[in-house]
Design an enzyme around this catalytic site. Structure first.
Site, PDB file in Angstrom:
ATOM      1  N   GLU A  17       0.802  -1.227   0.000  1.00  0.00           N
ATOM      2  CA  GLU A  17       0.000   0.000   0.000  1.00  0.00           C
ATOM      3  C   GLU A  17       0.836   1.279   0.000  1.00  0.00           C
ATOM      4  OE1 GLU A  17      -2.936  -0.178   3.104  1.00  0.00           O
ATOM      5  OE2 GLU A  17      -3.942  -1.869   2.180  1.00  0.00           O
TER       6      GLU A  17
ATOM      7  N   GLU B  29      -5.373  -8.503   0.751  1.00  0.00           N
ATOM      8  CA  GLU B  29      -5.966  -8.179   2.062  1.00  0.00           C
ATOM      9  C   GLU B  29      -7.452  -7.938   1.894  1.00  0.00           C
ATOM     10  OE1 GLU B  29      -4.248  -5.006   4.461  1.00  0.00           O
ATOM     11  OE2 GLU B  29      -2.222  -5.631   3.890  1.00  0.00           O
TER      12      GLU B  29
END
Ligand code: BGC
Length: 437
Positions: free
Chosen positions: A164, A347
């Site tokens: 991320e 995720e």
């Protein structure tokens, strides 16, 4: 639950600073999160990751939990300051030894190790030299990838460079709510570019050391304009370019989109080619969609984030919107077409205030409903032709949730922090049964 293609990868994810603890053993250096968590007022409950889930000592017990879950893969992250305490120089043997034991334990349990190289815990010494604002950090990252892959090489079945980078840029350097706590707003763009450059250089370093596939894990959030008017739509498009395209367009060879903050003077000749080095898998982290409206007069941002009505909410107050996962997977396919590599959802998960009942059992029906909806959304996307080959739940364990400290529980396994006792929740049994089927 409908059938998934044979060989579909079911997994769970964690990250180093959120679970490992043992922050001063074996010569590990300090990271920006050690520093940040110690600054008064940064973490809601005033805690640090010093102990976290004590996974560094309990990894064998946690590997047994993975084996019991029956997952085919486990995504963990490697702590850069365990390998290179100052972010440069030779690798620490003791640091690598820990991951060596973990990887061998996973393989013996029939679980594919999936390793992320950077999940936000930059060595503090690199931050002191400018961190990701400094172009040199990209080169340091590639060196770290090299020395790590030299040891763990092909035993890791999927390498993920960055986790991320958008969140690390925006929360860590734009808004200052994550480490290193800088508030640069759109002047944080060099952090985007240098992370992407580091990714590209690390892909090359990994290719030289391993035949295993290489990926990056991006965070995506489909954007919902608050109204139909042009101003809301323009604001939504600006946010979409920033959150969903800034890191993906250049990775897939399209260069930077027209997103707020993009500064071409930071980009040197050849950088975009390095960044666009082919990857084998695009990791997709998804939690929720984002509501956007036009900003108030005088706002420093070209958009304003607004709550989305009409959805159930998690303990984080995030909307539960499985349709957003299907939407974003289809959007990736429509946007990037043949340039889109295989996707794995690296995720997906939710926080609830789970606690043991009088019998010591932890029932979390909301998490089961959440995961059921999101797994079905992935199935629908596959049915519509999106090449999704894996799904990882965030997270195996309740853990240290960054600025939220220990107040948000995302695990399939409950952790009682004072005793470090692990108790599988009802969602653990649900996921185990799903994987088994
Ligand atoms: C991060 C995780 C985090 C999770 C829940 C993701 O953005 O990669 O580290 O715990 O979201 O907030």
């Amino acid at each position: 639950m409908p059938d998934f293609p044979a060989g579909f990868r079911w997994g769970v994810s964690t990250s180093a600073y959120q679970i490992e603890g043992a922050t001063t053993v074996d010569g590990r250096g300090p990271s920006i999160w050690d520093t940040f968590a110690r600054e008064p007022g940064r973490i809601v409950d005033g805690t640090t990751g010093d102990e976290a889930c004590d996974h560094h000592h309990r990894y064998a017990e946690d590997t047994a939990l993975l084996a019991g879950l029956g997952v085919s893969a486990y995504r963990f992250s490697i702590s850069w300051p365990r390998i290179q305490p100052t972010g440069a120089g030779p690798a620490l043997t003791a640091g690598l030894d820990f991951y060596d034991r973990l990887v061998d334990g996973l393989l013996a349990a029939g679980v594919d190790p999936v390793a992320t190289l950077f999940h936000w815990d930059l060595p503090q010494a690199l931050e002191d030299a400018g961190g990701w604002l400094n172009r040199d950090t990209a080169a340091r990252f590639a060196e770290y990838a090299d020395v790590t892959a030299a040891r763990l090489g092909d035993r890791v079945k999927l390498w993920i460079t960055l986790n991320e980078p958008f969140i690390h840029m925006s929360l860590g350097h734009g808004m200052g709510v994550h480490a290193p706590g800088r508030v640069l707003l759109f002047d944080a763009f060099p952090v985007a570019h240098h992370q992407l450059l580091g990714h590209g250089l690390a892909v090359a370093a990994l290719r030289a050391r391993t035949a295993s596939p290489v990926a990056i894990a991006n965070n995506y959030s489909p954007v919902r304009p608050a109204g139909d008017g042009d101003a809301d739509r323009a604001a939504a498009a600006a946010y979409d370019a920033l959150h969903n395209r800034l890191f993906t367009d250049p990775l897939l060879g399209l260069g930077y989109p027209d997103a707020p903050g993009v500064d071409p003077t930071v980009v040197r000749d050849g950088d975009l080619d390095v960044i666009a080095a082919p990857i084998d898998v695009l990791g997709v982290n998804y939690y929720n969609p984002t509501g956007i409206r036009a900003p108030e007069e005088g706002s420093p941002l070209p958009f304003e984030i607004v709550p989305l009505d009409g959805y159930p909410r998690t303990a984080f107050d995030w909307p539960v919107a499985p349709d957003g996962l299907r939407e974003l997977l289809l959007q990736l396919r429509d946007r990037y077409g043949d340039a889109l590599p295989e996707i794995q959802v690296t995720e997906s998960g939710c926080a609830y205030d789970d606690a043991p009942d009088a019998q010591g059992r932890v029932n979390d029906p909301e998490r089961i409903a959440y995961l059921d909806g999101h797994v079905r959304a992935v199935h629908e996307a596959i049915g519509a032709g999106v090449p999704v080959t894996g799904y990882f739940v965030w997270s195996l364990l309740d853990n240290w949730e960054w600025a939220e400290g220990f107040t948000k529980r995302f695990g399939l396994v409950h952790v009682d922090y004072p005793t470090q006792r692990r108790t599988p929740k009802s969602s653990y049994a649900w996921f185990r049964d799903l994987v088994r089927r």
